[in-house]
Write a protein that holds these residues in place. Structure first.
Motif, PDB file in Angstrom:
ATOM      1  N   PHE A 235       9.894   2.942  -0.099  1.00 47.08           N
ATOM      2  CA  PHE A 235       9.883   3.202  -1.547  1.00 47.08           C
ATOM      3  C   PHE A 235      11.272   3.605  -2.034  1.00 47.08           C
ATOM      4  O   PHE A 235      11.735   3.126  -3.071  1.00 47.08           O
ATOM      5  CB  PHE A 235       8.867   4.294  -1.892  1.00 47.08           C
TER       6      PHE A 235
ATOM      7  N   LEU B 285       4.692   1.812   1.641  1.00 48.22           N
ATOM      8  CA  LEU B 285       5.817   2.348   0.879  1.00 48.22           C
ATOM      9  C   LEU B 285       6.397   3.611   1.501  1.00 48.22           C
ATOM     10  O   LEU B 285       7.567   3.930   1.286  1.00 48.22           O
ATOM     11  CB  LEU B 285       5.399   2.623  -0.564  1.00 48.22           C
ATOM     12  N   GLU B 286       5.595   4.314   2.293  1.00 48.05           N
ATOM     13  CA  GLU B 286       6.072   5.537   2.951  1.00 48.05           C
ATOM     14  C   GLU B 286       6.671   5.275   4.335  1.00 48.05           C
ATOM     15  O   GLU B 286       7.158   6.202   4.982  1.00 48.05           O
ATOM     16  CB  GLU B 286       4.936   6.562   3.065  1.00 48.05           C
TER      17      GLU B 286
ATOM     18  N   THR C  93       0.844  -1.194   0.000  1.00 44.61           N
ATOM     19  CA  THR C  93       0.000   0.000   0.000  1.00 44.61           C
ATOM     20  C   THR C  93       0.882   1.247   0.000  1.00 44.61           C
ATOM     21  O   THR C  93       2.082   1.179   0.291  1.00 44.61           O
ATOM     22  CB  THR C  93      -0.888   0.034   1.263  1.00 44.61           C
ATOM     23  N   ASP C  94       0.278   2.370  -0.309  1.00 41.92           N
ATOM     24  CA  ASP C  94       1.022   3.638  -0.257  1.00 41.92           C
ATOM     25  C   ASP C  94       1.570   3.882   1.142  1.00 41.92           C
ATOM     26  O   ASP C  94       2.693   4.359   1.292  1.00 41.92           O
ATOM     27  CB  ASP C  94       0.126   4.813  -0.666  1.00 41.92           C
ATOM     28  N   GLU C  95       0.784   3.540   2.150  1.00 38.89           N
ATOM     29  CA  GLU C  95       1.228   3.728   3.529  1.00 38.89           C
ATOM     30  C   GLU C  95       2.475   2.885   3.816  1.00 38.89           C
ATOM     31  O   GLU C  95       3.411   3.353   4.461  1.00 38.89           O
ATOM     32  CB  GLU C  95       0.112   3.368   4.523  1.00 38.89           C
TER      33      GLU C  95
ATOM     34  N   THR D 283      12.549   6.135   3.090  1.00 40.93           N
ATOM     35  CA  THR D 283      11.285   5.404   3.021  1.00 40.93           C
ATOM     36  C   THR D 283      11.532   4.045   2.372  1.00 40.93           C
ATOM     37  O   THR D 283      12.540   3.830   1.693  1.00 40.93           O
ATOM     38  CB  THR D 283      10.237   6.163   2.198  1.00 40.93           C
TER      39      THR D 283
END
Length: 125
Positions: free
Chosen positions: A93, A79-80, A75-77, A91
């Motif tokens: 990512f 990856l951050e 999820t974006d969360e 991060t």
């Protein structure tokens, strides 16, 4: 060739170790055959016999599908999320981006060794 350049066994093992490290960031924590020589980003250890290619391939095949699944489901969360690496905070990512760059660099080193040893260039098709 009497050089201190990274040799193919070390390059390959460090790539495998990198996949296991990245997978661990996704809570995929598996043991692997070649870990001991590459843990904590160890450099080349002189006078050590490195594992056979078959061991590296076994580890690679063990972790790759699990890492791929983790990456495709991230999820974006996730990856951050921040990773604390000695001397910096990045991060997840950014770590994935760095790992991709590093793998390309390692493949280039292996391709160069193939040429230096008289083997044909790598074929990507």
């Amino acid at each position: 060739m009497d050089t201190k350049a990274n040799h193919i066994a070390w390059i390959t093992g460090s790539m495998v170790q990198g996949r296991y490290f990245l997978a661990k960031s996704f809570d995929v924590d598996l043991p692997f055959i070649t870990d001991e020589l590459f843990a904590n980003n160890k450099g080349i250890i002189d006078d050590v016999i490195y594992p056979a290619l078959a061991d590296f391939i076994k580890d690679w095949k063990n972790i790759s599908p699990k890492l791929q699944e983790a990456l495709t489901q991230a999820t974006d969360e996730k990856l951050e999320e921040k990773l604390n690496i000695p001397g910096m905070e990045i991060t997840l990512f950014e770590m994935i981006s760095f790992s991709t760059y590093r793998d390309a660099n390692c493949i280039g080193q292996i391709a160069l060794w193939r040429r230096l040893l008289g083997y044909p260039g790598m074929n990507y098709m």
